[in-house]
Design a protein around this motif. Sequence first.
Motif, PDB file in Angstrom:
ATOM      1  N   LEU A  73       0.829  -1.200   0.000  1.00 19.40           N
ATOM      2  CA  LEU A  73       0.000   0.000   0.000  1.00 19.40           C
ATOM      3  C   LEU A  73       0.865   1.252   0.000  1.00 19.40           C
ATOM      4  CD1 LEU A  73      -2.765  -1.038   2.565  1.00 19.40           C
ATOM      5  CD2 LEU A  73      -3.152  -0.450   0.171  1.00 19.40           C
ATOM      6  N   LYS A  74       2.120   1.098   0.378  1.00 20.80           N
ATOM      7  CA  LYS A  74       3.001   2.252   0.484  1.00 20.80           C
ATOM      8  C   LYS A  74       3.409   2.754  -0.902  1.00 20.80           C
ATOM      9  CE  LYS A  74       5.839   1.993   4.198  1.00 20.80           C
ATOM     10  NZ  LYS A  74       7.023   1.204   4.569  1.00 20.80           N
ATOM     11  N   ASP A  75       3.931   1.832  -1.724  1.00 19.85           N
ATOM     12  CA  ASP A  75       4.411   2.296  -3.035  1.00 19.85           C
ATOM     13  C   ASP A  75       3.599   1.730  -4.205  1.00 19.85           C
ATOM     14  OD1 ASP A  75       5.220  -0.302  -3.013  1.00 19.85           O
ATOM     15  OD2 ASP A  75       7.366   0.112  -3.013  1.00 19.85           O
ATOM     16  N   LEU A  76       2.509   1.040  -3.892  1.00 17.60           N
ATOM     17  CA  LEU A  76       1.620   0.499  -4.927  1.00 17.60           C
ATOM     18  C   LEU A  76       2.374  -0.390  -5.916  1.00 17.60           C
ATOM     19  CD1 LEU A  76      -0.647   3.631  -5.612  1.00 17.60           C
ATOM     20  CD2 LEU A  76      -0.681   2.039  -3.707  1.00 17.60           C
ATOM     21  N   LYS A  77       3.243  -1.247  -5.376  1.00 20.07           N
ATOM     22  CA  LYS A  77       4.011  -2.176  -6.209  1.00 20.07           C
ATOM     23  C   LYS A  77       3.692  -3.620  -5.809  1.00 20.07           C
ATOM     24  CE  LYS A  77       7.063   0.391  -8.709  1.00 20.07           C
ATOM     25  NZ  LYS A  77       6.773   1.706  -8.215  1.00 20.07           N
ATOM     26  N   VAL A  78       3.531  -4.481  -6.824  1.00 21.35           N
ATOM     27  CA  VAL A  78       3.286  -5.895  -6.560  1.00 21.35           C
ATOM     28  C   VAL A  78       4.568  -6.541  -6.057  1.00 21.35           C
ATOM     29  CG1 VAL A  78       2.724  -8.119  -7.629  1.00 21.35           C
ATOM     30  CG2 VAL A  78       1.403  -6.088  -8.233  1.00 21.35           C
ATOM     31  N   VAL A  79       4.459  -7.326  -4.965  1.00 26.32           N
ATOM     32  CA  VAL A  79       5.655  -8.001  -4.463  1.00 26.32           C
ATOM     33  C   VAL A  79       5.641  -9.501  -4.754  1.00 26.32           C
ATOM     34  CG1 VAL A  79       6.154  -6.298  -2.672  1.00 26.32           C
ATOM     35  CG2 VAL A  79       4.678  -8.234  -2.138  1.00 26.32           C
ATOM     36  N   GLN A  80       4.461 -10.089  -4.890  1.00 26.78           N
ATOM     37  CA  GLN A  80       4.396 -11.526  -5.186  1.00 26.78           C
ATOM     38  C   GLN A  80       3.028 -11.874  -5.749  1.00 26.78           C
ATOM     39  OE1 GLN A  80       4.360 -14.277  -1.879  1.00 26.78           O
ATOM     40  NE2 GLN A  80       4.448 -16.032  -3.260  1.00 26.78           N
ATOM     41  N   LYS A  81       3.033 -12.879  -6.612  1.00 24.60           N
ATOM     42  CA  LYS A  81       1.767 -13.443  -7.082  1.00 24.60           C
ATOM     43  C   LYS A  81       1.783 -14.934  -6.809  1.00 24.60           C
ATOM     44  CE  LYS A  81       0.690 -10.207 -10.806  1.00 24.60           C
ATOM     45  NZ  LYS A  81       0.556 -10.047 -12.268  1.00 24.60           N
ATOM     46  N   ILE A  82       0.634 -15.482  -6.441  1.00 27.79           N
ATOM     47  CA  ILE A  82       0.551 -16.927  -6.239  1.00 27.79           C
ATOM     48  C   ILE A  82      -0.633 -17.441  -7.050  1.00 27.79           C
ATOM     49  CG2 ILE A  82      -0.834 -16.731  -4.111  1.00 27.79           C
ATOM     50  CD1 ILE A  82       0.673 -19.204  -3.060  1.00 27.79           C
ATOM     51  N   ASP A  83      -0.403 -18.562  -7.728  1.00 34.18           N
ATOM     52  CA  ASP A  83      -1.457 -19.141  -8.565  1.00 34.18           C
ATOM     53  C   ASP A  83      -2.626 -19.626  -7.725  1.00 34.18           C
ATOM     54  OD1 ASP A  83      -0.116 -18.737 -10.929  1.00 34.18           O
ATOM     55  OD2 ASP A  83       0.879 -20.698 -10.873  1.00 34.18           O
ATOM     56  N   THR A  84      -3.813 -19.479  -8.266  1.00 36.38           N
ATOM     57  CA  THR A  84      -4.986 -20.093  -7.650  1.00 36.38           C
ATOM     58  C   THR A  84      -5.610 -21.035  -8.673  1.00 36.38           C
ATOM     59  OG1 THR A  84      -6.436 -18.302  -8.367  1.00 36.38           O
ATOM     60  CG2 THR A  84      -5.434 -18.089  -6.194  1.00 36.38           C
ATOM     61  N   HIS A  85      -6.397 -21.981  -8.188  1.00 37.77           N
ATOM     62  CA  HIS A  85      -6.924 -23.031  -9.076  1.00 37.77           C
ATOM     63  C   HIS A  85      -8.418 -23.158  -8.903  1.00 37.77           C
ATOM     64  CE1 HIS A  85      -2.736 -23.798  -7.863  1.00 37.77           C
ATOM     65  NE2 HIS A  85      -2.570 -24.039  -9.141  1.00 37.77           N
ATOM     66  N   PHE A  86      -9.199 -22.509  -9.730  1.00 36.31           N
ATOM     67  CA  PHE A  86      -8.819 -21.570 -10.788  1.00 36.31           C
ATOM     68  C   PHE A  86      -9.825 -20.439 -10.790  1.00 36.31           C
ATOM     69  CE2 PHE A  86      -7.366 -25.774 -11.936  1.00 36.31           C
ATOM     70  CZ  PHE A  86      -6.059 -25.561 -12.337  1.00 36.31           C
ATOM     71  N   ASN A  87      -9.400 -19.304 -11.336  1.00 40.29           N
ATOM     72  CA  ASN A  87     -10.270 -18.143 -11.485  1.00 40.29           C
ATOM     73  C   ASN A  87     -10.899 -17.707 -10.165  1.00 40.29           C
ATOM     74  OD1 ASN A  87     -10.400 -19.742 -14.283  1.00 40.29           O
ATOM     75  ND2 ASN A  87     -10.436 -17.533 -14.621  1.00 40.29           N
ATOM     76  N   ILE A  88     -10.060 -17.103  -9.404  1.00 40.46           N
ATOM     77  CA  ILE A  88     -10.446 -16.635  -8.074  1.00 40.46           C
ATOM     78  C   ILE A  88     -11.472 -15.500  -8.170  1.00 40.46           C
ATOM     79  CG2 ILE A  88      -8.395 -15.138  -8.110  1.00 40.46           C
ATOM     80  CD1 ILE A  88      -8.333 -15.303  -5.078  1.00 40.46           C
ATOM     81  N   GLY A  89     -12.449 -15.538  -7.263  1.00 39.20           N
ATOM     82  CA  GLY A  89     -13.413 -14.444  -7.152  1.00 39.20           C
ATOM     83  C   GLY A  89     -13.031 -13.583  -5.960  1.00 39.20           C
TER      84      GLY A  89
END
Length: 659
Positions: free
Chosen positions: A439-455
């Motif tokens: 929230l500080k610099d509005l930068k993505v730090v990590q993504k994790i896959d979900t299975h599948f198509n997260i709501g």
Amino acid sequence: MPLHPRSRVSSVSGLIALAVLAACGGRNGNQANQAAGGGWAGGDVVSLMQARGLAEKDVVAALKTYTPTGKHDEYYTFASGGHGGNLIVIGVPSMRILKYVGVFTPEPWQGYGYGDQSGDVLRAVKKGGNEITWADMHHPAFSETGGDYDGKYIFVNDKCNPRVAVVDLSDFCTKQIVGSDLIASEHGATFVTPDTDYVVETSQYPAPLGGVYAPIEEFDARYRGAMIFWKFDKQKGRIVEAESFAIELPPYMQDLADCGKKVSDGWVYCNSINTERAYGGILEGKPPLESGATQNDMDYLHCIHWRQAEAVVKAGKTETIAGMRTIRLQTAIDENLLAFVPQPKSPHGCDVTPDGTAIVVGGKLDTHTTVYDALKIAAQMAAKKSVGKDPYGVPILDYQGSIFGQCEIGLGPLHTVFDDKGFAYTSVFIETVVAKWSLKDLKVVQKIDTHFNIGHLVAAEGDTVSPDGRYLIAMNKWALDRFAPVGPLLPQNFQLIDIGGPTMTLLYDMPLPLGEPHNAQMIKADKLKPIDVYKPAGIDPITHQVDKDAVELGKERIERKNDGVHVWMTAVRSHFSPDIVRVKEGDVVHLHVTNVEQAHDATHGLAIGGQNINVSLEPGKHCNIVFTANKAGVYPFYCTEFCSALHLEMAGYLLVEPK
Ligand code: CUK
Ligand code: CUA
């Protein structure tokens, strides 16, 4: 003390650590012990890992979630049951289902809607005279005090037949369902103000207010949206319909709402789609709704000053429509309690940060989340500064002057929850990941896959002023190959993700085969203080008072009165008394039955053949059942919970003599 034949490693964790090391170091732990033919020969951890094809990360995930017998979970998650119209209570991290709570749908195990007074709650709101026994439940919300979950109540909505329900967390039972014909569908519900003064319910598909007819060609002129503020009485634990009010909105599709907190307390925000006001007409030469509704580059974030609205209602500047005191749109504009801020194309999700300074909206057809500044919005409204008006005269605030900025998230960002370390977690539908960003610099730090198509996604206390971090559940729309196939209709997939450390890791997959839950809320387990039994015996669970027809042991009786035959009955291991009930064909039967027991878990059930009657009698609970014995015959009744060694003998006869 008998000696174990093999020497033992002193602690379980030591054993597992050794085993994991052995398995992961490439050493062949104990091949001879490897399970053959599906058995667990050997039984040590290394053999089990090899036999089941588990890697170290699987064992670690198991260790983080496995909850031995008798141990309780740290959190409860209350998931919406979606089409099931019920709430699903899930323990976290074990992901064990603890309870289904019947809300908008009859629930046979709880005896909800099968003969006793709970049916009055279930059937309180009819739509056009029709009884509704399902719901499209989307968003549960706990009651809050000071913006934090207080563990007292949970509210849920029905998108299809606009209704809001109150579930009491002292006994996990639905106490009230309300609904207004002001609106014809809803979605931005339920969301509560920080002290649960109001439960917010916002319409989705515009319609003429009050359930009347107007030709669809008059969409712009006569169709409208509205946001309802259901007044909640915390002491009584009930919504007070007479003290509730609504605000009329333009005929856009209002979507998700969230209430301000701390610096933004007093505000509620709601994103919208279809500011194009498309209404379809495929066979009438018009574009389909979804293409008509996605023409504009910007839709509108609705910013509503509900405290100001409350004052306007007090001043009597409302019109009553379908029984609901409604602030008309022009009044809302004149009183400066509604403004719009542009938001990128077909947004979804609307989530206020824990400190209340920002509102995060997902892009859906955009790759960003937009982070709005609550104070800048309030300042512009206070100064009556706007850059234009929408076709209905609602002031539009300057977009750039209302935002902190945007975070480049990925394809299809939807909903956002928060942790205790300044991170936001956004569900990304098309890319099917959870994106963690600062929230500080509005930068993505990590993504994790979900299975599948997260709501939606839910984090531990992640919608409060003080999130816990720890756990996150991704609520996925598609399950595809994750579970053994069960035909074309697949379960939803809840994926538990560890967000306690610097990187997110996947812990567990849980199929949810009931409906599409959409959202859930996760609360610290020690915040709930549910009762063990209804005390003293004879409590009506709806009123939480001893019922006037509660029955004491020895006071059982049958009396014929003007309105029918009254039976005062007790249930105790292992009989009903009376166990023979004689009535005449056509008699109205009033069955007052009390489970007089006070022992924890000593639940009985009472079912009567041929009458669709089935109630649950938890210890101390009193049920009032009314039915007409409309056909002569012999009707065994019996206890439906295996309560004792003589449970099968806990039975009796309803004898309906011919006229
Ligand atoms: S909506 Cu379903 S995934 Cu009803 Cu909250 Cu976004
Ligand atoms: Cu009472 Cu079985």
